[in-house]
Design a protein around this motif. Structure first.
Motif, PDB file in Angstrom:
ATOM      1  N   ILE A  89       0.863  -1.256   0.064  1.00  0.00           N
ATOM      2  CA  ILE A  89      -0.030  -0.098   0.128  1.00  0.00           C
ATOM      3  C   ILE A  89       0.729   1.369   0.111  1.00  0.00           C
ATOM      4  CG2 ILE A  89      -1.623   1.379   1.347  1.00  0.00           C
ATOM      5  CD1 ILE A  89      -2.884  -1.340   2.269  1.00  0.00           C
ATOM      6  N   GLN A  90       2.049   1.154   0.863  1.00  0.00           N
ATOM      7  CA  GLN A  90       2.749   2.412   0.737  1.00  0.00           C
ATOM      8  C   GLN A  90       3.544   2.738  -0.673  1.00  0.00           C
ATOM      9  OE1 GLN A  90       4.821   1.046   4.581  1.00  0.00           O
ATOM     10  NE2 GLN A  90       4.268   3.235   5.506  1.00  0.00           N
ATOM     11  N   ASP A  91       3.959   1.576  -0.828  1.00  0.00           N
ATOM     12  CA  ASP A  91       4.718   1.595  -2.344  1.00  0.00           C
ATOM     13  C   ASP A  91       3.940   2.209  -3.275  1.00  0.00           C
ATOM     14  OD1 ASP A  91       7.167   0.794  -1.082  1.00  0.00           O
ATOM     15  OD2 ASP A  91       6.773  -1.315  -1.765  1.00  0.00           O
ATOM     16  N   ASN A  92       2.605   1.844  -3.562  1.00  0.00           N
ATOM     17  CA  ASN A  92       1.761   2.335  -4.554  1.00  0.00           C
ATOM     18  C   ASN A  92       0.586   3.034  -4.002  1.00  0.00           C
ATOM     19  OD1 ASN A  92       3.048   0.963  -7.091  1.00  0.00           O
ATOM     20  ND2 ASN A  92       3.013  -0.591  -5.544  1.00  0.00           N
ATOM     21  N   TYR A  93       0.609   4.038  -2.982  1.00  0.00           N
ATOM     22  CA  TYR A  93      -0.334   4.394  -2.457  1.00  0.00           C
ATOM     23  C   TYR A  93      -1.594   5.312  -3.401  1.00  0.00           C
ATOM     24  CZ  TYR A  93       1.604   9.104  -2.425  1.00  0.00           C
ATOM     25  OH  TYR A  93       2.260  10.140  -2.654  1.00  0.00           O
ATOM     26  N   GLU A  94      -0.892   5.951  -4.165  1.00  0.00           N
ATOM     27  CA  GLU A  94      -1.616   6.590  -5.242  1.00  0.00           C
ATOM     28  C   GLU A  94      -2.682   5.652  -6.089  1.00  0.00           C
ATOM     29  OE1 GLU A  94       0.042  10.671  -6.509  1.00  0.00           O
ATOM     30  OE2 GLU A  94       1.661   9.421  -6.720  1.00  0.00           O
ATOM     31  N   PHE A  95      -1.808   4.578  -6.533  1.00  0.00           N
ATOM     32  CA  PHE A  95      -2.623   3.564  -7.294  1.00  0.00           C
ATOM     33  C   PHE A  95      -3.906   3.022  -6.740  1.00  0.00           C
ATOM     34  CE2 PHE A  95      -3.257  -0.883  -8.428  1.00  0.00           C
ATOM     35  CZ  PHE A  95      -3.596  -0.738  -9.900  1.00  0.00           C
ATOM     36  N   TYR A  96      -3.663   2.498  -5.381  1.00  0.00           N
ATOM     37  CA  TYR A  96      -4.488   1.913  -4.527  1.00  0.00           C
ATOM     38  C   TYR A  96      -5.898   3.075  -4.236  1.00  0.00           C
ATOM     39  CZ  TYR A  96      -2.083  -2.287  -4.795  1.00  0.00           C
ATOM     40  OH  TYR A  96      -1.149  -3.463  -5.091  1.00  0.00           O
ATOM     41  N   SER A  97      -5.340   4.222  -4.083  1.00  0.00           N
ATOM     42  CA  SER A  97      -6.269   5.187  -3.528  1.00  0.00           C
ATOM     43  C   SER A  97      -7.304   5.338  -4.627  1.00  0.00           C
ATOM     44  CB  SER A  97      -5.603   6.678  -3.050  1.00  0.00           C
ATOM     45  OG  SER A  97      -5.022   7.252  -4.060  1.00  0.00           O
ATOM     46  N   LYS A  98      -7.055   5.122  -5.867  1.00  0.00           N
ATOM     47  CA  LYS A  98      -7.939   5.324  -6.818  1.00  0.00           C
ATOM     48  C   LYS A  98      -8.692   4.144  -7.364  1.00  0.00           C
ATOM     49  CE  LYS A  98      -4.878   9.025  -9.219  1.00  0.00           C
ATOM     50  NZ  LYS A  98      -5.903   9.975  -8.662  1.00  0.00           N
ATOM     51  N   LEU A  99      -8.657   3.086  -6.464  1.00  0.00           N
ATOM     52  CA  LEU A  99      -9.352   1.985  -7.002  1.00  0.00           C
ATOM     53  C   LEU A  99     -11.014   2.308  -6.768  1.00  0.00           C
ATOM     54  CD1 LEU A  99      -7.338  -1.078  -5.360  1.00  0.00           C
ATOM     55  CD2 LEU A  99      -7.502  -0.208  -7.872  1.00  0.00           C
ATOM     56  N   GLU A 100     -11.797   1.705  -7.273  1.00  0.00           N
ATOM     57  CA  GLU A 100     -13.221   1.778  -7.196  1.00  0.00           C
ATOM     58  C   GLU A 100     -13.804   0.508  -7.275  1.00  0.00           C
ATOM     59  OE1 GLU A 100     -14.565   4.648  -9.964  1.00  0.00           O
ATOM     60  OE2 GLU A 100     -13.423   6.284  -8.960  1.00  0.00           O
ATOM     61  N   GLY A 101     -15.070   0.388  -6.799  1.00  0.00           N
ATOM     62  CA  GLY A 101     -16.223  -0.612  -6.774  1.00  0.00           C
ATOM     63  C   GLY A 101     -15.492  -1.731  -6.154  1.00  0.00           C
ATOM     64  N   ASP A 102     -15.672  -3.141  -7.056  1.00  0.00           N
ATOM     65  CA  ASP A 102     -15.241  -4.280  -6.283  1.00  0.00           C
ATOM     66  C   ASP A 102     -13.792  -4.471  -6.170  1.00  0.00           C
ATOM     67  OD1 ASP A 102     -17.541  -5.189  -6.478  1.00  0.00           O
ATOM     68  OD2 ASP A 102     -17.449  -6.106  -8.408  1.00  0.00           O
ATOM     69  N   GLN A 103     -13.001  -3.530  -6.992  1.00  0.00           N
ATOM     70  CA  GLN A 103     -11.601  -3.247  -6.726  1.00  0.00           C
ATOM     71  C   GLN A 103     -11.253  -2.947  -5.285  1.00  0.00           C
ATOM     72  OE1 GLN A 103      -8.737  -4.474  -8.838  1.00  0.00           O
ATOM     73  NE2 GLN A 103     -10.352  -5.562  -9.762  1.00  0.00           N
ATOM     74  N   ARG A 104     -12.095  -1.957  -4.727  1.00  0.00           N
ATOM     75  CA  ARG A 104     -11.570  -1.304  -3.412  1.00  0.00           C
ATOM     76  C   ARG A 104     -11.607  -2.462  -2.306  1.00  0.00           C
ATOM     77  NH1 ARG A 104      -9.106   3.577  -2.174  1.00  0.00           N
ATOM     78  NH2 ARG A 104      -9.799   3.904   0.112  1.00  0.00           N
ATOM     79  N   ASN A 105     -12.368  -3.375  -2.714  1.00  0.00           N
ATOM     80  CA  ASN A 105     -12.555  -4.814  -1.728  1.00  0.00           C
ATOM     81  C   ASN A 105     -11.001  -5.355  -1.401  1.00  0.00           C
ATOM     82  OD1 ASN A 105     -15.297  -4.192  -1.320  1.00  0.00           O
ATOM     83  ND2 ASN A 105     -16.081  -5.786  -2.918  1.00  0.00           N
ATOM     84  N   ARG A 106     -10.178  -5.207  -2.262  1.00  0.00           N
ATOM     85  CA  ARG A 106      -8.997  -5.626  -2.075  1.00  0.00           C
ATOM     86  C   ARG A 106      -8.189  -5.028  -0.715  1.00  0.00           C
ATOM     87  NH1 ARG A 106      -5.340  -7.396  -7.213  1.00  0.00           N
ATOM     88  NH2 ARG A 106      -7.165  -8.541  -8.275  1.00  0.00           N
ATOM     89  N   LEU A 107      -8.820  -3.997  -0.310  1.00  0.00           N
ATOM     90  CA  LEU A 107      -8.442  -3.477   1.140  1.00  0.00           C
ATOM     91  C   LEU A 107      -9.465  -3.659   2.102  1.00  0.00           C
ATOM     92  CD1 LEU A 107      -7.616  -0.016  -0.331  1.00  0.00           C
ATOM     93  CD2 LEU A 107      -5.743  -1.466   0.285  1.00  0.00           C
ATOM     94  N   SER A 108      -8.958  -3.847   3.416  1.00  0.00           N
ATOM     95  CA  SER A 108      -9.841  -4.205   4.382  1.00  0.00           C
ATOM     96  C   SER A 108     -10.124  -2.850   5.013  1.00  0.00           C
ATOM     97  CB  SER A 108      -8.928  -5.002   5.676  1.00  0.00           C
ATOM     98  OG  SER A 108      -8.135  -4.327   6.132  1.00  0.00           O
TER      99      SER A 108
END
Length: 216
Positions: free
Chosen positions: A97-116
């Motif tokens: 998450i820290q290495d790619n925080y901008e990428f993961y912050s833009k996830l939407e919908g079902d993709q956001r479920n990759r984060l608890s």
């Protein structure tokens, strides 16, 4: 043995009841997959919470044993091993998450479920902290009326084309291997249970969720 360390351990996942050994095996598999995958995988929250609850129960039970009981040392060693796996698994996910925080912050919908939920909260706080640091150390010292909002940034993201070692857990017939170099050398291969291969992650990532393959 693990039966001595834990009482009955149940994991409610797709109505499946698991023994203590099976829960630990799933944790170790999730840990290895997470360590070797270039992207963030689906969180195994139920497994982690199940084991944390059982560790807490076992610590209470150990307190009832008499001082000098050899079981105390054995059980504490096993619990330390499990705690290490849990901590390493969670730390690996936070590192991604820290290495790619901008990428993961833009996830939407079902993709956001990759984060608890906890990871999502961590991501938001980490993003705000990093951007606040850039503003205080760099942005506000830029001359003129430079507008950073108009700058097109190239956001770092996981390298899904990286090579990974794959262990085949179940037969996979007809796996398509695409030639990403564009030379027309696409092929279809069959993966047999027990085999190990070095393959491009993007070619096998869809096989990870159902356990057809694992990463080593």
């Amino acid at each position: 043995d693990t039966h001595d360390v834990f009482h009955e351990s149940n994991l409610n996942e797709e109505e499946e009841e698991l023994t203590a050994e099976e829960v630990l095996a799933k944790l170790q598999e999730a840990w290895l997959n997470e360590k070797n995958a270039p992207e963030l995988l689906n969180p195994q929250t139920e497994i982690v919470e199940c084991l944390l609850d059982e560790i807490e129960n076992m610590e209470e039970n150990l307190a009832t044993l008499e001082k000098g009981d050899i079981r105390i040392t054995v059980h504490k060693m096993e619990m330390s091993r499990i705690k290490f796996l849990i901590n390493s698994y969670l730390r690996t996910r936070l590192d991604k998450i820290q290495d790619n925080y901008e990428f993961y912050s833009k996830l939407e919908g079902d993709q956001r479920n990759r984060l608890s939920k906890e990871e999502s909260d961590f991501l938001d706080k980490y993003k705000d902290t990093v951007e606040g640091l850039f503003r205080s150390l760099c942005y506000r010292h830029m001359p003129g009326n430079f507008d950073w909002s108009k700058v097109v940034k190239k956001i770092p993201k996981p390298n899904l084309q990286s090579a990974v070692f794959v262990k085949v857990e179940n037969d996979v017939p007809g796996l398509e291997i695409r030639d990403t170099a564009g030379d027309g050398r696409d092929e279809t291969i069959d993966l047999g249970r027990g085999e190990q291969h070095l393959l491009q992650y993007s070619m096998i990532s869809h096989l990870l969720p159902d356990g057809a393959v694992s990463l080593t």
